[in-house]
Design an enzyme around this catalytic site. Structure first.
Site, PDB file in Angstrom:
ATOM      1  N   ILE A   1       0.830  -1.206   0.000  1.00  0.00           N
ATOM      2  CA  ILE A   1       0.000   0.000   0.000  1.00  0.00           C
ATOM      3  C   ILE A   1       0.864   1.257   0.000  1.00  0.00           C
ATOM      4  CG2 ILE A   1      -0.229   0.051   2.533  1.00  0.00           C
ATOM      5  CD1 ILE A   1      -2.996   0.944   0.001  1.00  0.00           C
ATOM      6  N   ALA A   2       2.108   1.147   0.482  1.00  0.00           N
ATOM      7  CA  ALA A   2       2.986   2.323   0.525  1.00  0.00           C
ATOM      8  C   ALA A   2       3.377   2.792  -0.878  1.00  0.00           C
ATOM      9  CB  ALA A   2       4.232   2.022   1.351  1.00  0.00           C
TER      10      ALA A   2
ATOM     11  N   ARG B   1      12.944  -2.419   7.011  1.00  0.00           N
ATOM     12  CA  ARG B   1      13.735  -3.255   7.914  1.00  0.00           C
ATOM     13  C   ARG B   1      15.169  -3.414   7.408  1.00  0.00           C
ATOM     14  NH1 ARG B   1       9.459  -7.938   8.879  1.00  0.00           N
ATOM     15  NH2 ARG B   1       8.839  -7.143   6.832  1.00  0.00           N
TER      16      ARG B   1
ATOM     17  N   LEU C   1       2.266  -0.116   8.553  1.00  0.00           N
ATOM     18  CA  LEU C   1       2.707  -1.365   9.193  1.00  0.00           C
ATOM     19  C   LEU C   1       1.518  -2.251   9.545  1.00  0.00           C
ATOM     20  CD1 LEU C   1       5.325   0.173  11.680  1.00  0.00           C
ATOM     21  CD2 LEU C   1       5.789  -0.943   9.472  1.00  0.00           C
TER      22      LEU C   1
ATOM     23  N   LYS D   1      -5.211   1.731   7.965  1.00  0.00           N
ATOM     24  CA  LYS D   1      -6.295   1.025   8.639  1.00  0.00           C
ATOM     25  C   LYS D   1      -6.133  -0.468   8.401  1.00  0.00           C
ATOM     26  CE  LYS D   1      -8.306  -0.472   5.958  1.00  0.00           C
ATOM     27  NZ  LYS D   1      -7.882  -1.544   5.022  1.00  0.00           N
TER      28      LYS D   1
ATOM     29  N   ARG E   1      -2.591 -10.157   6.812  1.00  0.00           N
ATOM     30  CA  ARG E   1      -3.999 -10.056   7.202  1.00  0.00           C
ATOM     31  C   ARG E   1      -4.625 -11.387   7.599  1.00  0.00           C
ATOM     32  NH1 ARG E   1      -5.248  -6.351   2.040  1.00  0.00           N
ATOM     33  NH2 ARG E   1      -3.346  -7.388   1.382  1.00  0.00           N
TER      34      ARG E   1
END
Lengths: 366, 366
Positions: free
Chosen positions: B22-23, B44, B84, B107, B179
């Site tokens: 999503i970034a 990371r 994150l 979200k 998820r």
């Protein structure tokens, strides 16, 4: 050597009891249907019956009666269309069957499945065809949509259904219509509108009955205790779920959305198509967001289905085809239609029971 | 004499922690947004951060770090975007606020409202802006649709909402995605997809919290106990009701239907529009069947909303506008966004509690 076509059977002769608003539409359908005709109508007054016949272009030969009984006694009547309030269905449908009249029964068909079973038993005992007057089931769009839902490659497995039928009843309706009167259509919006929602869900589920039903809190009643709005969920095994909302208190909406593992089906005019001669539905397959999550692939696409005859005329035609097979060819009544009607009623009954039990889950026992 | 325009403020400088899928989208939005820029990203590993910056066209001046802490320590960073896994939000969002960084939080924002309250308290204490990264709220279509819902003459009063967000996760997702991992995004489909459904319902209800929530039977869990599919109903007084269905197991669908006494609103791509630059929605008003019940008046009509910037860039722009007001004009943080986020989380928590209590009704206590 080609076989000659059999000589065409004469049309099925309908009698109608009652002059309800819906009878305008269905009598028009009988006149449009190539294998049907109208031979009699009975209303509570002979004048009303005569006016109805005139206003709706009945054949000059059609008889007009001041009672329902007279229609049932008329030997020219093959099949009876019954657009009476639900509380009168048991009496008149059973009587019709006993008089060997085939029964096209408006919905909601009965106040509960016990009543419906009496009607169905009478029809079976007399060897007459039973069908409820749910018109959208007969639109060619419905068959095309079913082909999509049945295509494992395109739709996959059914996971969920959302359905609604709402309309904004006016003050006159809310005070006077039979559908808000406990002695006439005691099921209110659940019977009148919920019938369609439940039917659409069962249709999507291949009429596989849910295991249980739960009415959702917030049922709206009128002062006589008749349901004006309600919603419910239907549950099968493995998480398959459906919800519906039916109401006399919201703008007209008749939507069905069917969720499959691979595809989605949507239509927004399932009960009465926006247009008589063509109807749309939308399918989506293998839909996903395109990278970087800024659009779609597998977008919904529209499909148009043309029909020469409106869905109600196709319903009458199918009913008359079955009646003709019985009358002229010695066929047995088609059991599909009573079966679908009974399953719909079973689910309606369970929703009502859930409301009455304070929103407990009700198991479906067929 | 016309007043001169004030000199434009410098853009808000974003740092990003994490290189999630999503970034890509949100960093692109930052580069599209006229009042925003990217000054740092930490992943990371420093190599991943450098590759991400290169692949996504970051300004040459953007710093790339091999840790999240380095971004938080960077004095050039005004605001932090946090994509994150949910279980890490509490730590990093609170730390960001303590470092006086404004917080744009992906979200689902937290595992429960208790965690969210810690985040919001930290932001309030530091005087930084909080916003969750729900993009569709910032599309101009959303405001146009809200104008329809707010027009008593056209829409009337809200009666019901149906919402869904489903997508067909593939085998890789179902085995590996954050998820479906209880230690990363423990809310599963309820958090990832249900967040949007609940948000759309609250949006339609003017963020008036429901009185109670009921999860519907049939929640699907994976072997680790994470939700893969569920549905629920939300209840207000006087029969106002909403239902939603969210799932990782059905073809991509993102529909909202809003039922008013006089009007109906529908849109089928509420989370990410089908097209970036234009989005459709459909309204119907004073709909009814035409006599003799063979068609419609007040049919749904489509409306097109053009947007020069995609909704995520508008979100970033709005966030940066608020941050700029605080930084350059001494404004206070806008309380609307934390409030909407918290209400959404409260309802999610209630759905989860209802599932955990065996499908009991859960009252909403704000």
């Amino acid at each position: 050597m080609a076989a000659a076509d059999p000589p065409p059977s004469p049309p099925v002769s309908f009698g109608i009891i009652g002059c309800a608003r819906i009878a305008h539409k269905v009598s028009r359908a009988m006149l449009l249907s190539p294998n049907s005709t109208i031979v009699a109508i009975g209303c509570r007054s002979a004048e009303k019956a005569a006016a109805f016949a005139k206003d709706n272009g009945f054949p000059a030969s059609a008889k007009t009666y001041g009672s329902y009984d007279a229609v049932l006694e008329d030997p020219d009547v093959d099949a009876l269309y019954i657009p009476l309030p639900t509380s009168l269905h048991l009496h008149w449908a059973v009587l019709a069957a006993k008089k060997k009249k085939h029964v096209l029964l408006d919905k909601p068909v009965a106040l509960n499945v016990g009543e419906l079973d009496e009607i169905l038993a009478a029809c079976e005992s007399s060897g007459v065809q039973y069908m409820d007057a749910t018109m959208w089931m007969h639109h060619p769009r419905t068959a095309e949509m079913k082909a999509f839902l049945s295509d494992e490659r395109r739709f996959g497995q059914l996971k969920a259904v959302q359905s609604c039928f709402t309309f904004a009843a006016d003050k006159y309706f809310l005070e006077n219509d039979i559908r808000v009167k406990p002695d006439l259509d005691a099921l209110g919006a659940l019977g009148d509108a919920g019938w369609y929602c439940v039917g659409s869900i069962l249709w999507a589920a291949d009429f596989d009955l849910p295991k249980s039903v739960l009415a959702l809190r917030g049922t709206v009643f009128n002062s006589a205790g008749v349901i004006l709005a309600c919603s419910a969920s239907l549950h099968w095994e493995e998480g398959k779920v459906a919800t519906f909302y039916c109401s006399f208190e919201a703008n007209l909406a008749t939507d069905v959305t069917v969720f499959g593992t691979k595809g989605t089906l949507r239509f927004h005019d399932f009960i009465i198509p926006f247009e008589e001669r063509e109807a749309l539905f939308s399918t989506a397959e293998k839909s996903g967001f395109t990278e970087p999550l800024t659009g779609w692939e597998g977008k919904p696409s529209q499909h148009t289905v043309i029909t020469e005859l409106p869905q109600e005329a196709l319903m009458v035609t199918e009913f008359s085809r079955l009646v003709g097979s019985i009358k002229f060819e010695g066929a047995k009544p088609e059991k599909k239609w009573p079966s679908l009607s009974r399953k719909t009623q079973l689910v309606l009954d369970a929703v009502k029971a859930s409301i009455e039990k304070g929103y407990e889950t009700v198991e479906i026992v067929s």
